[in-house]
Write an enzyme that holds these catalytic residues in place. Structure first.
Site, short mmCIF file in Angstrom:
data_model
loop_
_atom_site.label_atom_id
_atom_site.label_comp_id
_atom_site.label_asym_id
_atom_site.label_seq_id
_atom_site.Cartn_x
_atom_site.Cartn_y
_atom_site.Cartn_z
CB CYS A 248 8.59 -20.21 5.05
SG CYS A 248 9.29 -19.35 6.44
NE ARG B 59 6.64 -19.38 -0.89
CZ ARG B 59 5.34 -19.13 -0.84
NH1 ARG B 59 4.64 -19.12 -1.95
NH2 ARG B 59 4.73 -18.90 0.29
CD1 TRP C 157 12.62 -14.42 3.16
CD2 TRP C 157 11.29 -13.60 4.76
NE1 TRP C 157 12.57 -13.06 3.01
CE2 TRP C 157 11.78 -12.53 3.97
CE3 TRP C 157 10.43 -13.31 5.81
CZ2 TRP C 157 11.43 -11.20 4.20
CZ3 TRP C 157 10.09 -11.99 6.05
CH2 TRP C 157 10.59 -10.96 5.26
CG ASN D 210 4.72 -20.21 4.63
OD1 ASN D 210 5.20 -19.22 5.17
ND2 ASN D 210 4.08 -20.16 3.48
N GLY D 211 4.41 -19.48 8.03
CA GLY D 211 3.43 -18.64 8.73
C GLY D 211 4.00 -18.19 10.05
CD GLU E 237 5.63 -1.14 -9.83
OE1 GLU E 237 5.19 -0.98 -8.68
OE2 GLU E 237 6.17 -2.21 -10.20
CE LYS F 247 9.15 -3.70 -9.58
NZ LYS F 247 7.90 -4.33 -9.42
CD GLU G 71 10.19 -4.56 -5.57
OE1 GLU G 71 9.38 -5.21 -4.92
OE2 GLU G 71 10.08 -4.43 -6.81
CG HIS H 208 5.27 22.18 -2.01
ND1 HIS H 208 4.98 23.44 -1.55
CD2 HIS H 208 4.58 22.04 -3.15
CE1 HIS H 208 4.13 24.02 -2.38
NE2 HIS H 208 3.87 23.19 -3.37
CE LYS I 283 6.14 -12.97 -7.78
NZ LYS I 283 6.24 -11.65 -8.44
#
Ligand code: G6P
Length: 599
Positions: free
Chosen positions: A2, A27, A75, A101-102, A472, A476, A479, A495, A594
């Site tokens: 948010c 965000r 969000w 927000n939270g 990474e 990427k 995502e 393995h 974000k």
């Protein structure tokens, strides 16, 4: 996550709020809303599910008048994305509006208590309790009502409140969730992050946890929970407006990929004087005397730590332990006073990383924040802080933040290895221009993506730092392109992972460790024998892999342990073009945020 914004001044608030919310879109959000107050008028709320264009349309059809207001991008955590669950939330009478927000952890018991007091809830959110509690404690003093409300809240929050009785007043409060106050001439603003403020001011103030601020158009007064006034310096933000705009690029992510040569240059060369690395004396002191270094972070920042483990152990011969912050905070930490921990976080606001910081500090560990955001929670709470000079990173998928984190970690490695001058530093100083050379060849990667973007599975493999950067690279790609991508230490292939390899698989082999070229060549042969397509990424001087891989992409030659700053740019571009070719918006990937400010 948010985003919240607020404005109080002379102009109409709604255009300012809508523009500020657009700057927080990165965000991640699923709905938006604003509330505005005007002298002698009823408080007005407009909120709607979906993109901000829906909110723009709603406000243009049903305009709101007033020079004080708050806004929110939501969000969803508690309750599905819907108009009614969108913020702002109001009290029963509709004269107090709140954005949050939270997460309010004790919202269920507060809700039950309020319902016993005949409050009828409209939404399924945890945040609505705040509006009703402010109303419950309101007796003509809005600041006091917010203070009393906050005392009853458990969890994390950045909250902004307006009330139709006080059209010239905006009250904010925070705990474990970011909130920045922007100071401008004859108006003031608040936001969850700096970018929305930049077109108004670069003078900002930060609230500490459990502090409130009362904003009028001319003044900002900060209080603690006891109601005592707190003095707070005004911090100047260097970032310019262009840094937070797209400047002709189709997406922020592409712009940020292309900003890497400059960001790497700024991050390294600000620490070099007369051909020698000069690190902050206290950071150097802590690191050179450290026998055991701990590194933590989340997502991409954790991967920077993974690279650093190989690099620091190789050059400085100091043992390094890396852990994901969400794991570290709950396991039994075998740390003792005098140990050193580097906490990596682009935003400086990630909830799990902040929790680790507080835990480690309580154990006497010396904490060094490695962050991109001046004034962020991590930068203020850590014992020591080192900044990346990446400028604002807007795209959800982290690019220039990672490479500049890596650059800082290489600087640290050379200092710990007592190699502040010499051949290694000379190699490091070439990296920014080598990154530019690589970007000049971006069309090769774009063409490769055009041929390969529809693969069902993409596996990245490598050894040592190449393995760390494979992690990474896979992150990427998943995502932003939503392709099933994984990473493997190449030696682990046999393995298990090789059972997944077939004709629908693309395998990207990171091959920048010359001593292990033969091993990687065998790994490529193994996946090719199972029908996979193989891309090898190696140095421009290397002729190996021509016979085995289907394609070879070459990066400028550097010290093998420095290669992650270059190989990762190839993966970033590949992920970006796959995302675009699949019709996705790489700047706003589904379900991702974000800055993950809640657990
Ligand atoms: C989110 C972002 C990632 C980032 C991670 C850690 O998941 O989408 O890009 O790597 O948070 O963020 P931080 O700000 O702590 O580096």
């Amino acid at each position: 996550m948010c985003g919240i914004v607020g404005y109080i001044g002379r102009d109409q608030a709604s255009p300012v709020l809508l523009e500020a919310l657009r700057k927080l879109e990165y965000r991640g959000y699923d709905s938006g809303g604003i509330a505005v107050v005007e002298e002698n008028e009823k408080l007005q709320v407009r909120k709607i599910k979906g993109r901000l264009s829906n909110l723009d349309l709603l406000v243009s059809q049903q305009p709101v008048q007033g020079t004080c207001g708050i806004g929110h991008t939501r969000w969803a955590t508690h309750g599905e994305p819907s108009d009614v669950n969108s913020h702002p939330h109001t009290d029963v009478s509709g004269k107090i509006a709140v954005v949050h927000n939270g997460i309010i952890e004790n919202h269920a018991s507060l809700r039950e208590w309020l319902e016993k007091h005949h409050v009828v809830f409209r939404s399924q959110t945890d945040s609505e309790v705040i509006a009703h509690l402010v109303d419950f404690h309101y007796n003509g003093d809005l600041l006091l009502a917010v203070r009393e409300t906050v005392k009853r809240l458990d969890g994390s929050y950045a909250i902004a409140v307006i009330c139709e009785d006080f059209p010239g007043m905006l009250v904010v409060v925070r705990k474990d969730s970011p909130l920045v106050i922007g100071r401008a001439d004859s108006y003031n603003l608040i936001a969850s992050d700096v970018p929305p403020l930049l077109c108004h001011t670069r003078e900002v103030q930060y609230l500490n946890d459990l502090e409130l601020a009362l904003l009028t158009k001319d003044e900002v007064t900060i209080y603690n929970l006891e109601g005592e006034v707190q003095q707070r310096e005004i911090v100047h933000i260097d970032w310019d407006i262009e840094a937070a705009e797209k400047c002709g690029y189709e997406h922020f992510m592409l712009k940020e990929i292309f900003e890497q040569p400059k960001a790497l240059h700024d991050t390294l060369f600000s620490r070099i004087k007369d051909g020698k690395i000069v690190l902050n004396a206290k950071i150097k002191e802590a690191l050179v005397h450290c026998n055991h270094l701990l590194i933590t972070g989340c997502g991409t920042a954790y991967h920077a730590g993974m690279v650093a483990k190989y690099v620091i152990e190789h050059f400085a011969m100091v043992s390094v332990e890396v852990d994901i912050a969400s794991e570290l905070r709950y396991r039994t930490p075998l740390c003792k006073a005098g140990d050193v921990c580097i906490l990596i976080s682009q935003s400086g606001e990630t909830a799990d990383t902040i929790a680790c910081l507080r835990l480690l500090k309580s154990l006497g560990v010396v904490t060094i924040a490695l962050t991109n955001v001046v004034g962020s929670t991590i930068s203020r709470e850590a014992d020591l802080v080192m900044y990346t000079q990446a400028g604002p990173e807007i795209a959800v998928a982290s690019t220039k933040a990672l490479t500049t984190q890596l650059m800082c970690l290489y600087v640290i490695a050379l200092v710990m290895a007592k190699k502040e001058t010499g051949a290694l530093l000379e190699q490091l100083m070439l990296i920014p221009s080598q990154a530019q050379l690589l970007l000049d060849k971006q069309e090769d990667i774009q063409r490769f993506a055009a041929r390969q973007f529809n693969k069902d599975k993409v596996f990245f493999m490598g050894r040592l730092t190449d393995y760390a950067i494979s992690l990474e690279s896979a992150l990427k790609l998943k995502e932003i392109s939503y392709t099933h991508s994984e990473s493997f230490a190449a030696g682990e292939l046999k393995h298990g992972p090789i059972a997944l390899v077939d004709e629908s698989t693309l395998v990207v082999a990171m091959c920048t460790q010359p001593l292990l070229f033969a091993k990687m060549d065998s790994n490529i042969k193994e996946v090719k024998a199972r029908g996979a397509t193989a891309l090898a990424i190696t140095f421009d001087m290397v002729q190996d892999f021509n016979a085995t891989a289907d394609e070879v992409f070459r990066i400028p030659t550097t010290e093998p342990y420095f290669s992650p700053m270059l190989t990762v740019i190839v993966s970033q571009l590949y992920a970006y073009y796959c995302s675009v070719l699949k019709g996705n918006d790489p700047d706003k990937p589904r379900n991702l945020a974000k800055s993950v400010t809640v657990e």
